[in-house]
Scaffold this active site. Structure first.
Site, PDB file in Angstrom:
ATOM      1  CE1 TYR A 174      73.131  94.965  71.837  1.00  0.00           C
ATOM      2  CE2 TYR A 174      73.000  97.351  71.886  1.00  0.00           C
ATOM      3  CZ  TYR A 174      72.568  96.151  71.388  1.00  0.00           C
ATOM      4  OH  TYR A 174      71.579  96.123  70.445  1.00  0.00           O
ATOM      5  NE  ARG A 218      60.409  85.328  73.687  1.00  0.00           N
ATOM      6  CZ  ARG A 218      60.924  84.196  74.152  1.00  0.00           C
ATOM      7  NH1 ARG A 218      61.195  83.206  73.318  1.00  0.00           N
ATOM      8  NH2 ARG A 218      61.164  84.034  75.435  1.00  0.00           N
TER       9      ARG A 218
END
Length: 392
Positions: A169, A345
């Site tokens: 980013y 996850r």
């Protein structure tokens, strides 16, 4: 004394019911770029499932800083939905964290309707456009946008702000020599490349003071040649610590632009990724998929070795991320001096995981296939796609 990961704790000025944080995973539930009922339900499921704090992912501080057009851009029109989301999470006894970021070179300019900007001019594989190098005016505006977005999230009732400094980013791109080829005060030596990270963290802290916790997601290694390596990352982390702007660092790694599987480990679902992409990107992935979506063997706490180097250098609180899915791993993190753990996850697989661990009835059913990752592009939203049967 080693803290109990499932006992109450504090993060800056925030009280948490335990030290387990739902890591930011883009939810894929904001088709209009605003909070939806589905996004509220998504985070309420983790709050109800027992985490100490849940993280709302990828809240863009400016229009060109979105990864794509359906991502939330923090602005006044988003405030009612963000407030409703915070209230719903709080009703379950859970804290809420907002991840503030500018996607930089990870932004899709065509989807956003405005060209992406980054550290140095380069092509964007998603939009097939050239990205512009950020000007001094851009960087001043973006820094102000971080502060303004931080204030809006405080107004919405968020408990914690997470500045995105990882995964290529914008801030992360400035840190990486391969992505930052500038010759002005923002490029070259490490101190210059770290200037934006430190400036943004200071601006956010100056804006919110001690009203909320301020943390950063930070790469302990970008995982590609010319990215930020661990030795330099530790130096930047030490500067951030000395600045006194952050309550904790969440240690991550990899690059959404250059090497995404470095973060995930386990299987590389190339076929599912390729199918989820628009046609030009799909063709490219068929050609270079194995080089872009590399496969790394999964192991619990796969960032631990590198994270230990940060722990030995820094005194500030650290969040261990990466393959945290079992209670013994969480307890090991506490024993090695990490104050919090972040889980992604395993919670997508079982939102009630923390409650199950607390009662001694749970274990992770995640098989690390990573088929959840391409679902961020799916209309149904980010989710586990494995049939609902538990696997030892």
């Amino acid at each position: 004394m080693v803290p109990d990961v499932l006992a109450p704790a504090t993060l800056g000025p925030v009280s948490l019911r335990n030290r387990v944080i739902k890591a930011a995973t883009f939810e894929g539930r904001t088709p209009d770029g605003l909070v939806s009922d589905a996004l509220v339900d998504f985070h309420v499921s983790f709050a109800r499932g027992g985490v100490g704090m849940t993280t709302v992912a990828y809240l863009a501080v400016s229009a060109e800083g979105r990864t794509h057009g359906a991502q939330i851009h923090v602005r006044e029109t988003a405030l009612p939905g963000l407030t409703r989301l915070a209230d719903a999470v709080h009703a379950e006894g859970c804290a809420i964290n907002g991840q503030l970021g500018h996607a930089g070179p990870v932004a899709n300019g065509r989807s956003n309707g405005v060209h992406a900007i980054t550290a140095s001019r380069m092509p964007n594989p998603l939009s097939m456009q050239m990205m512009h190098a950020a000007t001094e005016a851009d960087l001043a505006r973006i820094t102000r946008s971080y502060a303004w977005a931080a204030r809006l999230l405080v107004r919405a009732g968020f408990d914690c702000l997470e500045i995105h400094m990882a995964h290529s980013y914008l801030i992360s791109a400035f840190l990486a020599p391969r992505l930052n080829r500038r010759r002005d005060r923002w490029g070259g030596c490490l101190e210059n490349r770290a200037r934006l990270a430190r400036q943004v963290a200071q601006a956010v802290r100056d804006e919110v003071g001690d009203e909320v916790a301020v943390i950063a997601k930070f790469s302990l290694s970008d995982g590609f040649t010319g990215g930020l390596g661990t030795a330099e990352a530790i130096e930047v982390a030490a500067w951030l610590e000395s600045d006194g702007t952050l309550d904790a660092l969440e240690l991550s790694g990899g690059s959404s632009l250059m090497n995404p599987m470095y973060l995930f480990r386990g299987d590389a679902p190339r076929r599912q990724f390729t199918a989820a992409m628009p046609l030009p990107v799909r063709i490219g992935l068929r050609t270079i998929g194995r080089r872009f979506l590399r496969q790394y063997p999964y192991q619990e706490a796969f960032f631990l070795d590198k994270a230990r180097r940060f722990r030995s250098r820094l005194t500030m609180p650290l969040v261990l991320l990466g393959g945290i899915s079992r209670l013994d791993t969480m307890r090991r993190a506490m024993a090695e001096g990490f104050e919090y753990v972040a889980v992604g996850r395993a919670l997508l697989r079982d939102p009630n995981l923390v409650n199950h661990l607390a009662t001694g009835t749970g274990f992770t059913a995640c098989i690390h296939c990573n088929r959840c990752v391409p679902t961020i592009y799916d209309a149904a939203g980010t989710r586990c796609t494995v049939p609902d049967q538990r696997v030892e």
